[in-house]
Design an enzyme around this catalytic site. Structure first.
Site, PDB file in Angstrom:
ATOM      1  N   LYS A  75       2.968   0.835  11.275  1.00 29.90           N
ATOM      2  CA  LYS A  75       2.361   2.169  10.873  1.00 29.90           C
ATOM      3  C   LYS A  75       1.833   3.054  11.889  1.00 29.90           C
ATOM      4  O   LYS A  75       1.632   4.166  11.923  1.00 29.90           O
ATOM      5  CB  LYS A  75       1.384   2.155   9.665  1.00 29.90           C
ATOM      6  N   ASP A 122      -2.816   2.728   1.805  1.00 33.94           N
ATOM      7  CA  ASP A 122      -3.071   1.492   1.202  1.00 33.94           C
ATOM      8  C   ASP A 122      -3.366   0.553   2.073  1.00 33.94           C
ATOM      9  O   ASP A 122      -3.676  -0.763   2.038  1.00 33.94           O
ATOM     10  CB  ASP A 122      -1.593   1.012   0.513  1.00 33.94           C
TER      11      ASP A 122
END
Length: 401
Positions: A75, A122
């Site tokens: 990410k 998350d």
């Protein structure tokens, strides 16, 4: 097909979709930006030859993102590139003029002043944003949904971030983060998009292409190109970015792209299944073990790419993620093991079951998996929740039967 796996496909691919923002020039800008980081090292592409032979496919490649910048997930590629582009725009520069050393310099910090980068996550995306903000000696504010693993919270807190878990789902946390950014003169860094908020999500998607570019070049060095690419999806930014990359890079010989989501957060599957031109949302609790994929609202700038270039959409039970974790973490002799978390392993678990479960034969045939298939999966995260990883891999949580 069983209730544990459902397949959808659009009747007609969407026409006239602009994917030029994911072209080769942009790929190379993102790649060279990331390559300027001292932490940069190309992540491994695992050639699982013995697993491929066992399953009955020609080749099975897994891109292992657990090695990315020491953050155990891919990410950071998107968050850092988006923040880099934001800074470049503020400075009147092109991102190609802003390598890592210049980005973190006092000159840039003095020109920017104090900035707070806000996001919802998350786990992996928020850690990447917080890490980048910390490198810049700037602030970050991170909103995490209920049920978030403590380990993921603590990893973000290590980056000097103001982070908390809220009694909301992911999409509600996105709205909280956006409101916070507006109220505190901050910058929202999110990979989902809506009207009026598309530049940063677009930059995030472009950043993800570094991973696709590396994988493609690694395969080419072996004289290979993928025939099938399986991509996990939350909002669909990663899936859209990688799909767009291959649509541009392999035009005329595009691989078959299959998008994989958990049953409990299958917004792209529902959108494809409805095939009515509208985006379809999932609301309420999304408590799949694939926490990184528990997003209920498709990214508006990513969906058209998938509608034009993805062939199939799968909605799957959590057992496929658990199977993938065990499969990759307990490699056949001669193959290298991959420590893959729940969201990272689901595509490998799906491919394995498609090739071995008689109940899935019709799905396998539709997707066209056979002895000539060259498969690429991306393990997007390592064991970012070590307790759950051990519960699954050591203790057999979520058995296939």
């Amino acid at each position: 097909m069983t209730e544990k796996m459902k397949l959808a496909a659009l009747k007609e691919p969407k026409q006239g979709v602009d994917i030029s923002f994911l072209n080769e020039d942009v790929v190379l800008k993102a790649y060279h930006f990331h390559k300027s980081f001292p932490q940069y090292k190309e992540t491994p592409l695992r050639d699982l030859t013995h697993l491929a032979n066992s399953l009955g496919v020609k080749k099975f490649f897994v891109k292992d993102e657990s090695y990315r910048f020491g953050l155990n997930a891919f990410k950071v590629l998107g968050g850092s590139f988006a923040i880099g582009n934001y800074i470049a725009e503020r400075m009147g520069m092109d991102i190609s003029e802003l390598p890592y050393e210049k980005m973190i310099s006092e000159e840039v910090r003095n020109a920017l002043g104090e900035v707070t980068f806000a996001t919802a996550t998350d786990g992996n995306h928020g850690r990447g944003v917080a890490w980048t903000a910390n490198q810049l000696k700037q602030r970050s504010k991170v909103f995490m949904p209920k049920g978030t693993a403590l380990e993921r919270v603590l990893n973000i807190r290590k980056e000097n971030s103001d982070v908390d878990v809220y009694e909301y789902n992911y999409d509600e946390c996105v709205r909280l983060a956006d409101a916070y950014a507006k109220e505190h003169n901050g910058v929202m860094v999110q990979d989902t998009s809506w009207d009026g908020y598309e530049d940063i999500p677009r930059w995030i998607m472009q950043g993800y292409m570094t991973m696709a570019y590396e994988a493609y070049e690694q395969m080419k060095s072996q004289g290979m190109e993928p025939t099938h690419v399986f991509l996990q999806a939350g909002v669909g930014s990663l899936a859209g970015a990688v799909t767009g990359f291959f649509a541009n890079e392999m035009k005329g010989r595009e691989p078959i792209i299959t998008i994989v989501e958990p049953h409990k957060a299958n917004c792209l599957f529902k959108t494809a299944e409805a095939d009515d031109g509208d985006l379809h949302f999932v609301t309420g609790d999304m408590n799949s073990i694939m926490a990184g994929l528990c997003c209920g609202e498709p990214v508006t700038i990513g969906w058209p790419i998938l509608a034009a270039h993805a062939s199939y959409f799968l909605s799957v039970d959590d057992i496929y993620a658990a199977h993938g974790m065990r499969l990759l973490g307990n490699a056949l002799e001669g193959d290298e093991k991959v420590v893959s978390g729940e969201s990272g392993a689901v595509t490998s678990g799906v491919v394995s079951k498609l090739m071995t479960d008689p109940e899935l034969e019709d799905v396998r045939k539709k997707i066209g998996l056979d002895e000539d298939s060259i498969v690429l999966c991306i393990s997007t995260e390592g064991d970012t929740d070590q307790k759950n990883y051990r519960d699954v891999v050591w203790d057999g949580k979520y058995p296939s039967e």
